[in-house]
Design a protein around this motif. Structure first.
Motif, PDB file in Angstrom:
ATOM      1  N   GLY A   1       0.829  -1.246  -0.052  1.00 57.54           N
ATOM      2  CA  GLY A   1       0.013   0.070   0.004  1.00 57.54           C
ATOM      3  C   GLY A   1       0.866   1.428  -0.069  1.00 57.54           C
ATOM      4  O   GLY A   1       0.254   2.412   0.005  1.00 57.54           O
ATOM      5  N   GLY A   2       2.229   1.093   0.079  1.00 60.41           N
ATOM      6  CA  GLY A   2       3.011   2.601   0.142  1.00 60.41           C
ATOM      7  C   GLY A   2       4.310   2.389   1.277  1.00 60.41           C
ATOM      8  O   GLY A   2       4.597   1.080   1.638  1.00 60.41           O
ATOM      9  N   THR A   3       4.833   3.276   1.362  1.00 63.76           N
ATOM     10  CA  THR A   3       6.166   3.479   2.420  1.00 63.76           C
ATOM     11  C   THR A   3       5.587   4.421   3.461  1.00 63.76           C
ATOM     12  O   THR A   3       4.741   5.261   3.385  1.00 63.76           O
ATOM     13  CB  THR A   3       7.362   3.943   1.548  1.00 63.76           C
ATOM     14  N   LEU A   4       6.289   4.050   4.508  1.00 62.62           N
ATOM     15  CA  LEU A   4       6.003   5.027   5.728  1.00 62.62           C
ATOM     16  C   LEU A   4       7.431   5.176   6.677  1.00 62.62           C
ATOM     17  O   LEU A   4       8.239   4.075   6.680  1.00 62.62           O
ATOM     18  CB  LEU A   4       4.972   4.320   6.723  1.00 62.62           C
ATOM     19  N   VAL A   5       7.638   6.549   7.005  1.00 61.91           N
ATOM     20  CA  VAL A   5       8.553   6.729   7.762  1.00 61.91           C
ATOM     21  C   VAL A   5       8.327   7.099   9.254  1.00 61.91           C
ATOM     22  O   VAL A   5       7.375   7.899   9.463  1.00 61.91           O
ATOM     23  CB  VAL A   5       9.470   8.195   7.190  1.00 61.91           C
ATOM     24  N   VAL A   6       8.671   6.321  10.051  1.00 65.39           N
ATOM     25  CA  VAL A   6       8.381   6.393  11.493  1.00 65.39           C
ATOM     26  C   VAL A   6       9.526   6.862  12.263  1.00 65.39           C
ATOM     27  O   VAL A   6      10.742   6.271  12.303  1.00 65.39           O
ATOM     28  CB  VAL A   6       7.891   5.082  12.050  1.00 65.39           C
ATOM     29  N   ASN A   7       9.342   7.695  13.016  1.00 64.42           N
ATOM     30  CA  ASN A   7      10.383   8.346  14.109  1.00 64.42           C
ATOM     31  C   ASN A   7      10.071   8.262  15.447  1.00 64.42           C
ATOM     32  O   ASN A   7       9.108   8.537  15.990  1.00 64.42           O
ATOM     33  CB  ASN A   7      10.641   9.983  13.767  1.00 64.42           C
TER      34      ASN A   7
ATOM     35  N   VAL B   1      -7.488  -0.350   7.918  1.00 67.25           N
ATOM     36  CA  VAL B   1      -6.042  -0.727   7.658  1.00 67.25           C
ATOM     37  C   VAL B   1      -5.919  -0.190   6.261  1.00 67.25           C
ATOM     38  O   VAL B   1      -6.395  -0.198   5.274  1.00 67.25           O
ATOM     39  CB  VAL B   1      -5.810  -2.277   7.652  1.00 67.25           C
ATOM     40  N   VAL B   2      -4.645   0.847   6.320  1.00 65.47           N
ATOM     41  CA  VAL B   2      -4.241   1.401   5.067  1.00 65.47           C
ATOM     42  C   VAL B   2      -2.920   0.795   4.391  1.00 65.47           C
ATOM     43  O   VAL B   2      -2.687   0.939   3.257  1.00 65.47           O
ATOM     44  CB  VAL B   2      -4.349   3.092   5.166  1.00 65.47           C
ATOM     45  N   LEU B   3      -2.330   0.427   5.598  1.00 66.35           N
ATOM     46  CA  LEU B   3      -0.895  -0.212   5.129  1.00 66.35           C
ATOM     47  C   LEU B   3      -0.561  -1.241   6.086  1.00 66.35           C
ATOM     48  O   LEU B   3      -0.937  -1.355   7.224  1.00 66.35           O
ATOM     49  CB  LEU B   3       0.207   0.945   5.535  1.00 66.35           C
ATOM     50  N   PHE B   4       0.002  -2.397   5.551  1.00 67.25           N
ATOM     51  CA  PHE B   4       0.160  -3.503   6.026  1.00 67.25           C
ATOM     52  C   PHE B   4       1.408  -4.386   5.404  1.00 67.25           C
ATOM     53  O   PHE B   4       1.936  -4.072   4.552  1.00 67.25           O
ATOM     54  CB  PHE B   4      -1.270  -4.374   6.320  1.00 67.25           C
ATOM     55  N   ASN B   5       1.752  -5.430   6.406  1.00 68.86           N
ATOM     56  CA  ASN B   5       3.083  -6.145   6.034  1.00 68.86           C
ATOM     57  C   ASN B   5       3.962  -5.141   5.746  1.00 68.86           C
ATOM     58  O   ASN B   5       4.857  -5.298   4.931  1.00 68.86           O
ATOM     59  CB  ASN B   5       2.818  -6.867   4.714  1.00 68.86           C
TER      60      ASN B   5
ATOM     61  N   TRP C   1      -0.482   3.015  14.814  1.00 64.47           N
ATOM     62  CA  TRP C   1       0.505   2.105  14.274  1.00 64.47           C
ATOM     63  C   TRP C   1       0.972   1.112  15.181  1.00 64.47           C
ATOM     64  O   TRP C   1       1.096   1.296  16.368  1.00 64.47           O
ATOM     65  CB  TRP C   1       1.594   3.133  14.166  1.00 64.47           C
ATOM     66  N   GLU C   2       0.726  -0.130  14.627  1.00 64.96           N
ATOM     67  CA  GLU C   2       0.845  -1.258  15.292  1.00 64.96           C
ATOM     68  C   GLU C   2       2.476  -1.910  14.892  1.00 64.96           C
ATOM     69  O   GLU C   2       2.353  -1.928  13.493  1.00 64.96           O
ATOM     70  CB  GLU C   2      -0.033  -2.341  15.087  1.00 64.96           C
ATOM     71  N   ILE C   3       3.495  -2.339  15.520  1.00 64.98           N
ATOM     72  CA  ILE C   3       4.611  -2.749  15.066  1.00 64.98           C
ATOM     73  C   ILE C   3       4.929  -3.918  15.980  1.00 64.98           C
ATOM     74  O   ILE C   3       4.936  -4.027  17.253  1.00 64.98           O
ATOM     75  CB  ILE C   3       5.697  -1.812  15.164  1.00 64.98           C
ATOM     76  N   GLY C   4       5.148  -5.229  15.309  1.00 62.68           N
ATOM     77  CA  GLY C   4       5.455  -6.329  15.961  1.00 62.68           C
ATOM     78  C   GLY C   4       6.671  -6.879  15.092  1.00 62.68           C
ATOM     79  O   GLY C   4       7.978  -6.100  14.839  1.00 62.68           O
ATOM     80  N   GLN C   5       6.569  -7.995  14.669  1.00 66.78           N
ATOM     81  CA  GLN C   5       7.558  -8.584  13.691  1.00 66.78           C
ATOM     82  C   GLN C   5       7.043  -7.855  12.458  1.00 66.78           C
ATOM     83  O   GLN C   5       8.100  -7.526  11.525  1.00 66.78           O
ATOM     84  CB  GLN C   5       7.299 -10.218  13.235  1.00 66.78           C
ATOM     85  N   LEU C   6       6.070  -7.326  12.255  1.00 67.75           N
ATOM     86  CA  LEU C   6       5.439  -6.660  11.065  1.00 67.75           C
ATOM     87  C   LEU C   6       4.903  -5.536  11.353  1.00 67.75           C
ATOM     88  O   LEU C   6       4.263  -5.586  12.668  1.00 67.75           O
ATOM     89  CB  LEU C   6       4.682  -7.358   9.841  1.00 67.75           C
ATOM     90  N   GLY C   7       4.520  -4.399  10.744  1.00 64.05           N
ATOM     91  CA  GLY C   7       3.660  -3.313  11.017  1.00 64.05           C
ATOM     92  C   GLY C   7       2.667  -2.905  10.222  1.00 64.05           C
ATOM     93  O   GLY C   7       2.580  -3.656   9.158  1.00 64.05           O
ATOM     94  N   ARG C   8       1.740  -2.351  10.794  1.00 60.71           N
ATOM     95  CA  ARG C   8       0.542  -1.949   9.973  1.00 60.71           C
ATOM     96  C   ARG C   8       0.183  -0.608  10.349  1.00 60.71           C
ATOM     97  O   ARG C   8       0.078  -0.385  11.635  1.00 60.71           O
ATOM     98  CB  ARG C   8      -0.591  -2.976   9.825  1.00 60.71           C
ATOM     99  N   LEU C   9      -0.785   0.376   9.563  1.00 65.76           N
ATOM    100  CA  LEU C   9      -1.211   1.640   9.774  1.00 65.76           C
ATOM    101  C   LEU C   9      -2.617   1.575   9.794  1.00 65.76           C
ATOM    102  O   LEU C   9      -3.108   1.169   8.226  1.00 65.76           O
ATOM    103  CB  LEU C   9      -0.544   2.677   8.879  1.00 65.76           C
ATOM    104  N   LEU C  10      -3.362   2.062  10.759  1.00 72.04           N
ATOM    105  CA  LEU C  10      -4.789   2.094  10.483  1.00 72.04           C
ATOM    106  C   LEU C  10      -5.205   3.534  10.654  1.00 72.04           C
ATOM    107  O   LEU C  10      -4.577   4.438  11.465  1.00 72.04           O
ATOM    108  CB  LEU C  10      -5.536   1.409  11.693  1.00 72.04           C
TER     109      LEU C  10
END
Length: 425
Positions: A362-368, A418-422, A404-413
Motif C-alpha cells: 500500500g506504500g512506504t511509511l517513515v516512522v521516527n 487498515v491502509v498499510l500492512f506487512n 501504528w502497530e509494530i511487531g515482527q511486521l507493522g501496519r497503519l490504521l
C-alpha cells in the motif's frame, strides 16, 4: 230425429245446480182453471226440484200429464231464441191425453230420439194444455218440427193469438227447465310436486314424512312445505317449497357427496424439527398434525445427528392418534489425541529508537521513534504524533485517528481501517 239444445254461460252452471233458475214464463193464463192442470218434466228431474244437466250427445225424454182430458202441445225453447216442436210431430200426431194419463216423448219403441247438442246453456220445455184443439200451424211445421218463428217474445205473441178465442177456463201452461252442455271442470284443489335429484334414488321426506324416492311426482294440498332428500354417501339436502292449486312445482336438486370419515395423527419428537415421512412421502416436520383416512400407515422420523425412527400406526375415523418419539442421538467418532504443544512465553517487543523507513503493501511509511512512549510519522500530508497505548508482543501507538502497530511486521490504521500492512524495514 229431433234435437233439443239449450244455452247458458258456463260460469252460471255451478250456481244453477245450487238453486233452480226460473226465467219469466213465456205465456201464462191470467185466470187458470182449477180443474185443469198440466205438468211437464224431463227424465232427469221428474220431481222438478232443480236444473238437471245433460251433456252434449245425451238423449233426453220429456213427460207430460194432465188432470183432465186435454190436447197437449210441447215446444222446445232455447235460450238463443230458437224454437222447435216436440208434440205433435211427424211421428206423434195424437196429442189428446186423458185425465191422469202420463205420456213420454219419445216413448218406448219410438222411431226417433231427442238429443242434446251445443251450444251450452239453459233450455226449457213449454207445455200448453187445452180442452179444445189449437191451430199451431203458424208456429210449427208439424212434419219437420221446425218453427216458423224465432224468439221467446214472438212465441208468446203467437200463442196469445192462438188461445185468444178460447175461454181462460179451457187452457193452462207449464214449463220444465234443464241445462244443456258440458259442466265446467271443478277448480283444482291440489298442486303437483315434481322432484328429481342428481344422482337419483334419494329418499324424499316432506315435513319429515317419507313419501318415496327421486324422481317423484306427488299431489299435495296448496301450502308451504319442507323437503328433505337423503342418500347414502351424500349430505342431506333440505329446502322449503310452496304448492299452488293447479300448478306444478318442479325441483331438480344436486346432492353433495359426503367426504369420507377421517382421523388425526399427531406426531411430535424430542428434539423437535425431525422430518416426518408417511409411507415414504415427506409431509412436514415435528410437531405435526395430519388428517388422514382411516387405515394403517408407516411413519418415519429423520433428524441429522439422530438415528432414524420407523413404526406402523393405525388411524381410526373420528379419533386422534398421538405419536411422541424420543430420538436417539448418534455418538460422534473418536477424535485423535493431539500432542500438547509447550506454551512459549510471549517476548515483549522493545521499542526501537531513531527514524525508520518501512516498505508496506500500500506504500512506504517513515516512522521516527522519539522515545519509548511516542512516535512521529508523516501521513496524509502532515506529521502525526502517536503516544504508546499498549506494549507486549506488539507495540500499539494511537491518537484515536491514526494507529501504528509494530511487531515482527507493522501496519497503519486510519479511523479503524487498515491502509498499510506487512510493513518491513
Amino acid at each position: 230425429m229431433k234435437k233439443i239444445v239449450g244455452i247458458l254461460g258456463l260460469a252460471l252452471l255451478s250456481s244453477a245446480l245450487a238453486q233452480p233458475l226460473r226465467p219469466q214464463s213465456i205465456i201464462v193464463n191470467p185466470t187458470p182453471p182449477q180443474d185443469l192442470q198440466v205438468r211437464v218434466w224431463v227424465d232427469k228431474d221428474p220431481n222438478k226440484t232443480g236444473n238437471p244437466v245433460y251433456q252434449f250427445g245425451e238423449n233426453i225424454q220429456i213427460s207430460v200429464q194432465v188432470s183432465q182430458p186435454a190436447y197437449v202441445y210441447l215446444f222446445s225453447v232455447r235460450a238463443t231464441g230458437e224454437i222447435s216442436g216436440i208434440l205433435p210431430n211427424a211421428f206423434e200426431q195424437q196429442n189428446l191425453l186423458q185425465a191422469g194419463e202420463v205420456r213420454t216423448f219419445p216413448g218406448p219403441g219410438a222411431r226417433y230420439t231427442f238429443t242434446v247438442e251445443g251450444p251450452a246453456g239453459q233450455d226449457r220445455v213449454l207445455a200448453v194444455a187445452s180442452r179444445r184443439p189449437l191451430d199451431v200451424s203458424e208456429i210449427i211445421n208439424i212434419q219437420t218440427g221446425e218453427a216458423r218463428i224465432q224468439g221467446q217474445s214472438n212465441l208468446a205473441r203467437a200463442l196469445s193469438i192462438v188461445v185468444t178465442p178460447i175461454p181462460t177456463t179451457d187452457w193452462v201452461t207449464d214449463e220444465a227447465y234443464y241445462i244443456a252442455g258440458q259442466l265446467p271442470p271443478p277448480p283444482p284443489t291440489t298442486g303437483t310436486l315434481s322432484v328429481s335429484s342428481i344422482p337419483g334414488g334419494a329418499q324424499v321426506l316432506i315435513n319429515g314424512r317419507v313419501v318415496g324416492n327421486t324422481p317423484l311426482s306427488i299431489e299435495l294440498q296448496p301450502g308451504s312445505y319442507n323437503l328433505e332428500l337423503r342418500r347414502s354417501g351424500y349430505n342431506p339436502l333440505r329446502t322449503p317449497f310452496t304448492i299452488q292449486a293447479g300448478q306444478v312445482t318442479q325441483l331438480n336438486l344436486p346432492l353433495v357427496a359426503t367426504p369420507p370419515p377421517t382421523g388425526i395423527l399427531a406426531v411430535d419428537s424430542n428434539p423437535r424439527g425431525a422430518q416426518v415421512l408417511i409411507n415414504g412421502r415427506l409431509v412436514g416436520s415435528t410437531p405435526l398434525n395430519l388428517t388422514l383416512n382411516p387405515g394403517t400407515y408407516t411413519v418415519e422420523l429423520r433428524r441429522s445427528g439422530f438415528s432414524p425412527f420407523r413404526t406402523n400406526v393405525t388411524v381410526q375415523a373420528g379419533r386422534t392418534t398421538r405419536l411422541s418419539i424420543n430420538l436417539v442421538g448418534i455418538a460422534p467418532p473418536p477424535q485423535p489425541v493431539q500432542p500438547v504443544q509447550p506454551v512459549q512465553p510471549v517476548q515483549p517487543v522493545r521499542p526501537p529508537s531513531g527514524s525508520y523507513t518501512y516498505t508496506c503493501q500500500g506504500g512506504t511509511l517513515v516512522v521516527n521513534y522519539i522515545s519509548s512512549n511516542q512516535v512521529r510519522l508523516f501521513y496524509d500530508g502532515a506529521f502525526q504524533t502517536l503516544p504508546l497505548v499498549r506494549s507486549g508482543a506488539t507495540l500499539v501507538y494511537s491518537n484515536n485517528t491514526y494507529t501504528w502497530e509494530i511487531g515482527q511486521l507493522g501496519r497503519l490504521l486510519v479511523r479503524g481501517q487498515v491502509v498499510l500492512f506487512n510493513c518491513r524495514i
